[in-house]
Each structure stands twice: as C-alpha cells, then as structure tokens.
Design an enzyme around this catalytic site. Sequence first.
Site: not given
Length: 281
Positions: A33, A52, A100, A144, A176
């Site tokens: 995301y 990114r 799945r 991310k 962070e």
Amino acid sequence: MSRTVYVNGNYLPEENATVSIFDRGFLFADGVYEVTAVLDGKLVDYAGHTTRLERSLGELKMEMPISQEELLEVHRELIKRNNLNEGAIYLQITRGAADRDFVFPKDAEQTIVLFTQAKPLSAPKTGIRIISAPDIRWGRRDIKTVQLLAPSMTKMIAKAEGKDDAWMVQDGFVTEGTSSNAYIVTKDGKIVTRNLSNSILHGITRAAVLKLATELDMEIEERPFTIEEAQQAAEAFATAATAFVNPIIEIDNVELSGGTPGPVVTRLSKIYLEESRKAAM
C-alpha cells in the site's frame, strides 16, 4: 454523503465496493500500500510514493497492474469526485483472488483499490507523547506491506497508557514509530535518524525532510540510537506522509524541550509544509 472509491477500474460509492473473500490481501496480507497526502487539492511527494510502490511490488514478485499515467489520473479523479482539499489517498494492490494456497497463484488478476480520507494535515502541531515497546514485526520492514497488525497492537499499548504513539525497539535500538520514522536532535543541533536498511521503512517524507535539512545546512547523522539517548536529546520528532514533521515532547515519561516543540523541529515543520505546498501536483 458517501465517498467515491476506486476498485479494479471502476469508480463506485463506497457502500457498493466489494473485494473477493479469496483475495490474498485478506487471506495472507499479500499486498502493498501507499498513502499520499493531499494539500490544497494537490498530491504531496507523489513521485516518491509511486517509486516506492513499484519497489515494494517488485520485492514481492508482483507486477504494476496499472500504468503510471492511469494511476495519476485515478488519484486526481478521486480528489475531484470527493472534493478533497486536505487529507490523503490510500492505495492498495494485492496479488488478487485465488483459492487459498501458500504458493503464489500463477494467473490471478491483481486487486487495486484507492479511497480518500479527509483529515486536517496543516494545523500547527503541539507535540505527541510516546512510549517505547519491543519491535515484533517481520524482518522486511522496507517493503510497505499491508500486514500491519504488530504496529497496530503496539499503538494500542501506547493508547492504553494514555500516550499518543510508540517507538519500537530491537536489540536495544529504536527502529521507528508504529507508522513513522524516528529522529532526535542532539544538544549541539545535529539531527540523528536510523540509517536505511531492511529494518525500517524507507520513508518518502523522511527523504524529503532530510533533503530540506541538508539544504538548510543542518548536520545529519544516520545511525541507530537508543531510547536513553533520545531521552537526553534536545528535541525529538517523527515524520510520516500524513503527519509531516511531528514533534515528540515526551518519551517514556521523560519530557523533552520543556514539553513544547523545539526550535529545530518547529523550523523543519514550517519549511516542509511550505515546500510541500509549492511542489504539490
């Protein structure tokens, strides 16, 4: 009035938007995301976010399911349809829907979703109070991904203690914040922040702020630091796409800079906001 959102090529009222229960983002957190800030109806640091995004997709062996031109148009169309002046656009791309299986599917059609969030971003910041907490996330924080349960749990620990957020610690050093990069300002005015690696997200706002700091002739040192060093610093702050430069005025009940934003952070915050308005597209 509901928002207009974007799902797989279609603009829809949010209440009509659906994604398959077999989507791997839902089943495996198999997706990435980005969040891009919007100021004055324009996109902030947009190029950095899309660069990114492509890197994150590549690290997970996923393709970019939409051209850069189309993606920019979707962002601008959502701003227009939702009359968004200030806030953010959230973008998520997953590997798509498939039965799945831990093995990546070969022919799944990727899912792409975008939506807006109206929120104030440019108001003056009075500072936040944080705690420290163990970093229990996976080892590839530079990607991310949508697997955000660990930082969400950590943020809730901070909230339970009556604080605003947390800085996560691994092997004795700050990595962070739960959704931000972390910085301290030493008593001689040096900005210290952890160096880029797989241990932290390569923040787009981080890159922009460090570039500005360099242009302002501020000294920067990229290295790990401890909570104890942070508590003894002159100032501290965090950066994130929708928090910009956010002063930190307390760490584990130790107050910094008299409980108010310090001069270095205040200056950086002001200039970053000014430059973001100028460069927004």
